[in-house]
Write an enzyme that holds these catalytic residues in place. Sequence first.
Site, PDB file in Angstrom:
ATOM      1  N   ASP A 122      -0.953 -38.150  36.791  1.00 44.02           N
ATOM      2  CA  ASP A 122      -1.196 -39.602  35.895  1.00 44.02           C
ATOM      3  C   ASP A 122      -2.773 -39.014  35.863  1.00 44.02           C
ATOM      4  OD1 ASP A 122      -2.488 -41.767  34.938  1.00 44.02           O
ATOM      5  OD2 ASP A 122      -0.697 -42.725  36.161  1.00 44.02           O
TER       6      ASP A 122
ATOM      7  N   SER B 296      -1.872 -49.912  36.204  1.00 44.22           N
ATOM      8  CA  SER B 296      -2.852 -49.530  35.441  1.00 44.22           C
ATOM      9  C   SER B 296      -4.295 -50.555  36.115  1.00 44.22           C
ATOM     10  CB  SER B 296      -3.762 -49.351  34.449  1.00 44.22           C
ATOM     11  OG  SER B 296      -4.821 -48.277  33.883  1.00 44.22           O
TER      12      SER B 296
ATOM     13  N   HIS C 187       1.088 -41.647  32.596  1.00 44.87           N
ATOM     14  CA  HIS C 187       0.190 -42.692  33.195  1.00 44.87           C
ATOM     15  C   HIS C 187       1.656 -44.292  33.236  1.00 44.87           C
ATOM     16  CE1 HIS C 187      -2.338 -45.823  34.025  1.00 44.87           C
ATOM     17  NE2 HIS C 187      -3.136 -46.377  32.809  1.00 44.87           N
TER      18      HIS C 187
END
Length: 521
Positions: free
Chosen positions: A462, A234, A490
């Site tokens: 995502d 991320s 995610h």
Amino acid sequence: MTLGLAPSTVLSRRSPRLLAVVGALVVALLAGCGLGGADDDGGTSSSTLSPSQLAAPQGFETYYTQTVTWKKCGDGFVCGTFRAPVSWQDASSGSISLAAKVHRATGTRIGSLLINPGGPGGSGIDLVDSAPSMLGKSVLDAYDVVGFDPRGVGQSTEVTCLDDAEKDRQLSTWYPETAVGLAAMEKDAKQWADACVKNTGDLLGHVDTQSVARDMDMMRAVLGQAKLDYLGYSYGTQIGSTYAALFPSHVGRMVLDGAIDPTLSSDETSVQQAVGFENALRDYVKDCETGSSCPLSGGVDAGMAQIKRLFDETKVRPLPTSDADRPLTATLAFYGVAVTLYSQSSWSYLTAALSQAIDKGDGTILLNLADQYNDRNSDGSFSTNSSEAFRAVGCLDDPGSSDLATMTKLADQVESEAPTVGSFFSYGGVGCKPWPYPQVKQEGDVHAKGAAPIVIVGTTNDPATPYAWAQGLAKALDSAVLVTYEGEGHTAYRRDNTCIADLVDDYLVDGKVPAEGSTCS
């Protein structure tokens, strides 16, 4: 970068580690330079690299050659502290502490692997606790896995702002998109910024992503590595790509999962992330309506309208919860919905929460989910400073537009493209408008020319880091290889998908670069 700073919402890019919490809620370093043997206190780390391998910036040599003492802090773990300068532009600026925790290699060690869970504001120390279940066996055998709290975060010298009660109020408040609402938001943003200045000091102007990347290069040297091996999730991909831009010749084996496109502005990322959550929510609704316990009906569009009606109603009249003093505001309702979209395995919890809210007028489950997202404890305290770090980093990296006319135009765009959730991604620039430090000038070459192969992992649906961002990062980096996971949620590595896991493990351990265009489902 001020991703997801809505009128009342700070939506950070969370790592996969959060998902296990949601489920529970509702139901040596080089040969001769190691961390010590299993029966000792942990050992020390100090660089044995040549000056050319060390590559210390002039004036900062003492940081690159420091000795870190490691102490045992659990079975197979050691903990220690690095020192870093407050400012990488001023060697006389004083120093800060960077806390780290290492899961030691369980087999024949080949090096150290730094990891970051995302955020900004995520704790690498917390993440490394999950290393035994999060990483492949071959990776655990081969690497000392190094989790660290970035500057401003957690156990490192941290950003401190509001007291818990005021922080709780601001994170719970919905600010109507009116002149009165925006004025209230500006007032609260100023209070937040002033508290950060008062309680954090000079560090507040130096928690930007580039400074974190420079910290990692210093850690690389202290750990005795000529090249940095790194796994970032991320927002951790932004740290990784920033590192590659600044230090392309120091890049070792790097994997970036749930990628962020460094060529996009904060305003662009807010719009695209809103669309990502809208699309993920649509897929949830489609799946939900096939089940017997779903509170939604009439098709996807009708189901989305029901959820929007819930949001709109809580903007005017918050739902009661089991805590009489804490009704479910629109902001908290959105947090509660959004957190379950990070993994398809959490969809059943969203069904339970929506059933309770829509059918019974009770926001308790959504409130509990929102609290998990915000790291809020039952006594009103917070277990992390992730919200503080998120805003501090974002306002330095890219504060976004704070001009009212520009923000209003963006709000119209995002609500057009993401009609159910778009209002929670609007007027983000207000949060950084009173920030006392300017945006940090971006250095380095975004293409990272000359870097070793960098593996980018993108998931097609995502919500938090849309697949287009992985494509954008892969296009920006000269040496990138894009690996695609066709699915929900995610990030993808070790998410019950052996195809992605095998590709990543083989690269990290053996240096086998995945074929360009590799796709898993």
